[in-house]
Design a protein around this motif. Structure first.
Motif, PDB file in Angstrom:
ATOM      1  N   PHE A   1      22.412  11.862 -51.945  1.00 10.26           N
ATOM      2  CA  PHE A   1      21.626  12.818 -51.163  1.00 10.26           C
ATOM      3  C   PHE A   1      21.839  12.591 -49.673  1.00 10.26           C
ATOM      4  O   PHE A   1      21.946  13.541 -48.890  1.00 10.26           O
ATOM      5  N   ALA A   2      21.925  11.315 -49.233  1.00  8.68           N
ATOM      6  CA  ALA A   2      22.121  11.001 -47.815  1.00  8.68           C
ATOM      7  C   ALA A   2      23.471  11.502 -47.333  1.00  8.68           C
ATOM      8  O   ALA A   2      23.600  12.023 -46.227  1.00  8.68           O
ATOM      9  N   ASN A   3      24.501  11.370 -48.166  1.00  6.71           N
ATOM     10  CA  ASN A   3      25.835  11.811 -47.770  1.00  6.71           C
ATOM     11  C   ASN A   3      25.928  13.321 -47.634  1.00  6.71           C
ATOM     12  O   ASN A   3      26.735  13.846 -46.871  1.00  6.71           O
ATOM     13  N   LEU A   4      25.063  14.025 -48.395  1.00  6.22           N
ATOM     14  CA  LEU A   4      25.091  15.484 -48.304  1.00  6.22           C
ATOM     15  C   LEU A   4      24.420  15.999 -47.039  1.00  6.22           C
ATOM     16  O   LEU A   4      24.608  17.152 -46.654  1.00  6.22           O
ATOM     17  N   LYS A   5      23.609  15.171 -46.390  1.00  8.16           N
ATOM     18  CA  LYS A   5      22.868  15.567 -45.188  1.00  8.16           C
ATOM     19  C   LYS A   5      21.993  16.785 -45.456  1.00  8.16           C
ATOM     20  O   LYS A   5      21.818  17.651 -44.594  1.00  8.16           O
ATOM     21  N   ALA A   6      21.482  16.875 -46.647  1.00 12.89           N
ATOM     22  CA  ALA A   6      20.594  17.983 -46.999  1.00 12.89           C
ATOM     23  C   ALA A   6      19.194  17.682 -46.483  1.00 12.89           C
ATOM     24  O   ALA A   6      18.880  16.539 -46.133  1.00 12.89           O
ATOM     25  N   PRO A   7      18.350  18.680 -46.439  1.00  9.38           N
ATOM     26  CA  PRO A   7      16.976  18.448 -45.959  1.00  9.38           C
ATOM     27  C   PRO A   7      16.283  17.379 -46.797  1.00  9.38           C
ATOM     28  O   PRO A   7      16.407  17.362 -48.017  1.00  9.38           O
ATOM     29  N   PHE A   8      15.548  16.523 -46.091  1.00  8.75           N
ATOM     30  CA  PHE A   8      14.850  15.426 -46.768  1.00  8.75           C
ATOM     31  C   PHE A   8      13.846  15.948 -47.792  1.00  8.75           C
ATOM     32  O   PHE A   8      13.577  15.317 -48.799  1.00  8.75           O
ATOM     33  N   SER A   9      13.327  17.141 -47.536  1.00 12.65           N
ATOM     34  CA  SER A   9      12.336  17.707 -48.442  1.00 12.65           C
ATOM     35  C   SER A   9      12.919  17.981 -49.821  1.00 12.65           C
ATOM     36  O   SER A   9      12.193  18.096 -50.800  1.00 12.65           O
ATOM     37  N   ASN A  10      14.268  18.034 -49.917  1.00 14.97           N
ATOM     38  CA  ASN A  10      14.900  18.296 -51.215  1.00 14.97           C
ATOM     39  C   ASN A  10      14.987  17.054 -52.102  1.00 14.97           C
ATOM     40  O   ASN A  10      15.535  17.102 -53.192  1.00 14.97           O
ATOM     41  N   LEU A  11      14.464  15.941 -51.608  1.00 19.96           N
ATOM     42  CA  LEU A  11      14.459  14.736 -52.447  1.00 19.96           C
ATOM     43  C   LEU A  11      13.746  14.972 -53.775  1.00 19.96           C
ATOM     44  O   LEU A  11      14.030  14.330 -54.771  1.00 19.96           O
ATOM     45  N   ASP A  12      12.840  15.884 -53.775  1.00 22.76           N
ATOM     46  CA  ASP A  12      12.084  16.155 -54.996  1.00 22.76           C
ATOM     47  C   ASP A  12      12.920  16.871 -56.049  1.00 22.76           C
ATOM     48  O   ASP A  12      12.474  17.046 -57.173  1.00 22.76           O
ATOM     49  N   GLN A  13      14.165  17.255 -55.664  1.00 24.91           N
ATOM     50  CA  GLN A  13      15.017  17.994 -56.588  1.00 24.91           C
ATOM     51  C   GLN A  13      16.048  17.097 -57.282  1.00 24.91           C
ATOM     52  O   GLN A  13      16.992  17.600 -57.871  1.00 24.91           O
ATOM     53  N   LEU A  14      15.908  15.775 -57.150  1.00 27.72           N
ATOM     54  CA  LEU A  14      16.853  14.882 -57.833  1.00 27.72           C
ATOM     55  C   LEU A  14      16.825  15.148 -59.338  1.00 27.72           C
ATOM     56  O   LEU A  14      15.776  15.426 -59.912  1.00 27.72           O
ATOM     57  N   SER A  15      18.001  15.036 -59.975  1.00 25.72           N
ATOM     58  CA  SER A  15      18.123  15.459 -61.370  1.00 25.72           C
ATOM     59  C   SER A  15      17.452  14.494 -62.349  1.00 25.72           C
ATOM     60  O   SER A  15      16.965  14.917 -63.387  1.00 25.72           O
ATOM     61  N   TYR A  16      17.471  13.203 -62.047  1.00 27.89           N
ATOM     62  CA  TYR A  16      16.977  12.225 -63.025  1.00 27.89           C
ATOM     63  C   TYR A  16      15.697  11.529 -62.584  1.00 27.89           C
ATOM     64  O   TYR A  16      15.013  10.935 -63.393  1.00 27.89           O
ATOM     65  N   LEU A  17      15.416  11.547 -61.287  1.00 31.34           N
ATOM     66  CA  LEU A  17      14.325  10.727 -60.757  1.00 31.34           C
ATOM     67  C   LEU A  17      13.309  11.559 -59.991  1.00 31.34           C
ATOM     68  O   LEU A  17      13.621  12.629 -59.452  1.00 31.34           O
ATOM     69  N   THR A  18      12.107  11.024 -59.960  1.00 36.14           N
ATOM     70  CA  THR A  18      11.044  11.553 -59.099  1.00 36.14           C
ATOM     71  C   THR A  18      10.724  10.499 -58.056  1.00 36.14           C
ATOM     72  O   THR A  18      10.456   9.343 -58.412  1.00 36.14           O
ATOM     73  N   LEU A  19      10.813  10.858 -56.774  1.00 34.48           N
ATOM     74  CA  LEU A  19      10.535   9.912 -55.687  1.00 34.48           C
ATOM     75  C   LEU A  19       9.305  10.370 -54.922  1.00 34.48           C
ATOM     76  O   LEU A  19       9.159  11.564 -54.606  1.00 34.48           O
ATOM     77  N   ARG A  20       8.439   9.431 -54.644  1.00 32.35           N
ATOM     78  CA  ARG A  20       7.259   9.705 -53.812  1.00 32.35           C
ATOM     79  C   ARG A  20       7.252   8.671 -52.686  1.00 32.35           C
ATOM     80  O   ARG A  20       7.242   7.459 -52.945  1.00 32.35           O
TER      81      ARG A  20
END
Length: 675
Positions: free
Chosen positions: A132-151
């Motif tokens: 996700f960091a390498n993609l430089k996508a918006p941090f808010s998209n962390l919730d869209q990870l395919s296998y994990l949920t991060l809070r």
């Protein structure tokens, strides 16, 4: 001894308080061939529930011990090293020690499993966050990870402990630079449970500026540091586990021996006839051991037992043919080494002739005739010494073959001296043989026995084949005599006197042989030869009728004249074909001796030819000789052994092994057998 050891049937009545010690003693002495009567059934007594509870408790303790050993990868080692001689009934201290070890192992195992699960989750989390960091996508998209949920947010230490306790290995909490700032990671499937527990613990989500791309640097660092810490912790756990293996191995072996012993005793007790206060152990014991057995049991229980003994002919089941008396053979080291050949075919019936001494002599003789070589026989002799009790420890699994190897090695060496072969070399023994034969007879010869077909040796070769036929006649005759004696002992008089392997068949065989010898010697046959063959043939043909007449059984022809005539006719034909094939079959002894000589000649000739080549010739000649001898020893040695066994099975055992007995297998502490 030429007959099995006399046996006694014993009934041992022992109090419940003494039964464990008595069974332990019997297991160590290995004297009682258990044969429990089925007369009456054990009824449920007040003590049964207690016995069942004890048996179940021991079973669970043994299973726990095996589970511990399995986790430490020691189970196969403990099982292989089990020794009833070193075992004792487990004490209360053993039970406490097992519980302590179990708790310690469970602690290490749980920590290892939890740590491995955390490492797996951390690695998955780090992998996805780095992507996700390498993609430089918006941090808010962390919730869209395919296998994990991060809070990500603020959570005090008490809240962190509460969430970890509630979710266990379903969540990983990673502290960031600020002790109250954390990342909580769970699977996508567990996100609802994560959010619920975080809310209970007053979790405050981290506010990230809108449009912020990538991930915070301290999040990546926190994941990497936590992963390294968990890996280091796992290495420490594994090191602790390895240290525990070395420390606990002797203790686990002792506990395994003790609890296995207790388990075997409980298994046996469950099969015994019993009352509330006593047990009955019954079975067969060698008569020579009975007095010492009773004396030891009286001393062990202070006289609190009762023992009754019976001869085999006092047992109704034995007389009715419902039970066979187990067979125990008593031999010296030489004959005992060949018991396996006999028992692989079947145990002799109790009271009949024990064929093992004859098997030992026949096996040794036939192998030596077919595999005559002084050097190769010496190799077999050395292998026998190496596998003996005082030989190489790593070869102890082959100890059963030690005596046969020594015997056939010596026999092969003797035959090698006669035919002048040493490691397929036919020249080494020429000079010594000429000296010895010249001194003894005045006519020196290169070799005493010549097996290789040569111009002037064919007559000797035919004499040798005649000798092998003579050996076959002797072996067949021994088998017939054993059968006649056995059938008389068993009171099967019809088979003893009128069958093709009884006295009538033996007389027919021996007279036919005498006729053959006279024909070879050029003597004419006479009218009396018809009588000599006809009388035994008549007894074979009319044997069933004659026996029924003598014993006053009616009708004399049980199934009518036609059936009687066909059976008698077939019996005569089978008698003739059997004795011809049984005798001619021993020509294979001479044939294999000849093939051994030819193969040795080929190896010797080939190595001599190669050795004459320039430069590397001598070395290559030695290599050919060594390789050729190895082939002969391994392959031909196995083939000859198989042929010897075959001749004994089909030409010797078939004469008298019409019914087999059961081997004497006393109760002993061997888990792989008794459980």
């Amino acid at each position: 001894m030429i007959r099995p050891r006399p046996m006694k049937y014993v009934e041992i009545y022992v109090l419940s308080r003494d039964v464990d010690e008595v069974i332990e003693y019997l297991g160590r002495r290995a004297l009682l061939h258990v044969s429990q009567d089925e007369e009456g059934e054990t009824t449920k007594k007040q003590g049964d529930e207690e016995n069942l509870e004890r048996s179940e408790r021991i079973r669970k303790q043994l299973e726990k011990l095996e589970d511990i050993a399995g986790y430490l990868q020691l189970y196969e080692q403990l099982k292989a090293a089990f020794s009833g001689d070193l075992a004792q009934l487990p004490t209360e201290a053993d039970v406490q020690l097992l519980q302590t070890l179990g708790k310690r192992i469970d602690s290490i195992r749980n920590r290892e499993l939890e740590n491995k699960q955390r490492i797996k989750t951390l690695e998955e989390t780090l992998h996805e966050v780095q992507a996700f960091a390498n993609l430089k996508a918006p941090f808010s998209n962390l919730d869209q990870l395919s296998y994990l949920t991060l809070r990500i947010g603020h959570l005090d230490p008490q809240g962190q402990a509460a969430v970890a306790q509630a979710l266990g290995d379903r969540v990983v909490i990673i502290p960031l630079s600020d002790g109250n700032k954390v990342v909580a990671a769970a699977s996508r499937k567990g996100r609802f449970a994560l959010d619920t527990e975080l809310k209970k613990a007053s979790f405050s989500p981290l506010v990230v500026p809108e449009g912020f791309s990538g991930v915070p640097e301290d999040l990546l660092q926190g994941l990497e540091v936590t992963l390294l810490q968990n890996k280091a912790e796992l290495e420490a756990i594994i090191a602790e586990k390895k240290a525990l293996i070395g420390e606990s191995s002797p203790v686990l072996q002792r506990l395994y021996n003790n609890f296995t012993l207790a388990s075997i005793i409980e298994d046996l007790k469950s099969s015994l006839r019993s009352s509330k206060n006593a047990y009955l152990l019954s079975g067969w014991v060698p008569a020579s051991e009975l007095k010492g057995l009773v004396k030891d049991l009286i001393n062990l229980t202070d006289g609190r037992l009762s023992v009754r003994s019976y001869n085999p002919d006092e047992r109704k089941k034995v007389l009715a043919g419902e039970e066979k008396v187990p067979v125990s053979l008593d031999h010296g080291n030489f004959v005992k080494g060949f018991q396996g050949v006999v028992f692989s075919y079947g145990a002799p019936l109790y009271g009949t002739i024990d064929p093992t001494p004859f098997v030992a002599l026949i096996f040794t003789l036939l192998f030596g005739i077919m595999f005559g070589d002084l050097g190769q026989g010496f190799v077999l002799f050395l292998l026998g010494l190496a596998t003996s009790r005082k030989g190489i420890k790593t070869l102890k699994s082959f100890r059963a073959y030690s005596t046969p190897l020594i015997a056939v090695g010596l026999s092969s060496m003797l035959m090698g001296l006669l035919d002048g072969e040493v490691f397929a070399n036919e020249e080494i023994l020429i000079r010594p043989t000429r000296i010895v034969t010249g001194f003894l007879t005045g006519h020196p010869v290169d070799r005493i026995l010549t097996l290789m077909p040569e111009k002037d040796s064919m007559a000797k070769l035919f004499v040798f084949f005649g000798f092998t036929i003579g050996v076959g006649v002797l072996i067949n005759s021994i088998g017939l005599i054993i059968n006649i004696i056995n059938q008389i002992i068993l009171k099967n008089y019809e088979k003893a006197f009128f069958s093709k392997t009884g006295l009538a068949g033996a007389l027919f065989f021996w007279y036919a042989l005498s006729m053959g010898v006279r024909i070879i010697l050029g003597q004419p046959l006479g009218w009396f030869d018809a009588v000599g063959l006809g009388v035994p043939a008549i007894f074979i043909f009319w044997g069933p009728v004659l026996y029924r007449l003598v014993t006053h059984q009616k009708p004399a022809m049980e199934h009518g004249f036609l059936v009687f005539f066909m059976e008698g006719f077939v019996e005569i034909l089978e008698t003739i074909s059997t004795y011809v094939s049984n005798t001619v079959s021993f020509l294979r002894v001479g044939a294999f001796a000849l093939s051994h000589a030819v193969l040795s000649f080929i190896v010797f000739t080939l190595s001599s030819m190669v050795a004459k080549q320039a430069i590397v010739g001598p070395a290559m000649g030695i290599l050919v000789a060594v390789f050729g001898n190895l082939i002969i020893i391994v392959l031909e040695g196995m083939i000859v052994a198989i042929q010897v066994v075959r001749l004994q099975y089909y030409e010797f055992f078939s004469k008298f092994f019409t019914e087999t007995g059961i081997p004497y297998t006393p109760f002993r502490f061997q888990r792989e057998v008794d459980q």
